[in-house]
Each structure stands twice: as C-alpha cells, then as structure tokens.
Write an enzyme that holds these catalytic residues in place. Structure first.
Site: not given
Length: 110
Positions: A57-61
C-alpha cells in the site's frame, strides 16, 4: 495506555482507499475518514495505516491536514516517506510538509 486497533473492517476500508491514491498525489487522514463516512476519525485512519506500513500500500501518500509527514516515524527510517514522495514528483513547502494545494487528491473526486 496503549493504542486500540480499529476494527478490521474499517482498516480494510481505509486500505482500499489508500490503494487508489495515484502516484504523484497525496491525501489526508481526514479526507480518507470523511470519504468513509467517519468524519473526525482521522486518528483511526492513522492507526489503520500504521499496521500497513511495509506492505504494498502507498501509505507514504497520506499526510496530515497541513501536509506534514506525521506518519514518517513508522517507516523503515524517518526519511523514507519523504524520499518516496519526492521520487513521485511531490513538491514540498517546508522540510517535512508537502505542497498540499498542488498535490491533494480527495477520495471519490477525479
């Protein structure tokens, strides 16, 4: 007092929204919560994402309402979140604050 994990069904819903964030865009914890009908549950969104760091998952976004990288401490190093965002072309207005006006994505809008 330890944190209480949110119900898994809400976590699953958060993860489904985060999976949709396009590269080069960011959303906020609050935008995600509001989209899921839980306005005011931004902190619970953060808890759900903490459990997903390290996954695909692109949690950094996901950033806070001011564009600050408040979740950075949950990544491999404190710089990983910023490095990933910069590699996607996200610009910053301060060392740990993205240009939210330029890069904000609201779930359900496009």
């Amino acid at each position: 007092m330890g944190s209480i994990n949110p119900p898994s069904s809400f976590c699953d819903s958060v993860w489904a929204v985060v999976a949709q964030i396009p590269a080069g865009r960011v959303t906020t914890y609050g935008d995600t919560a509001a989209h899921l009908g839980r306005r005011g549950a931004a902190r619970i969104v953060g808890w759900a994402l903490k459990d997903a760091v390290g996954s695909d998952l692109p949690c950094h976004r996901v950033v806070n309402r001011n564009g600050v990288l408040t979740g950075r401490r949950h990544f491999e190093t404190p710089r990983v979140m910023e490095e990933r965002l910069r590699s996607e072309g996200i610009t910053f207005v301060a060392e740990d604050q993205v240009d939210l006006d330029a890069h904000r994505w609201r779930p359900g809008e496009e």
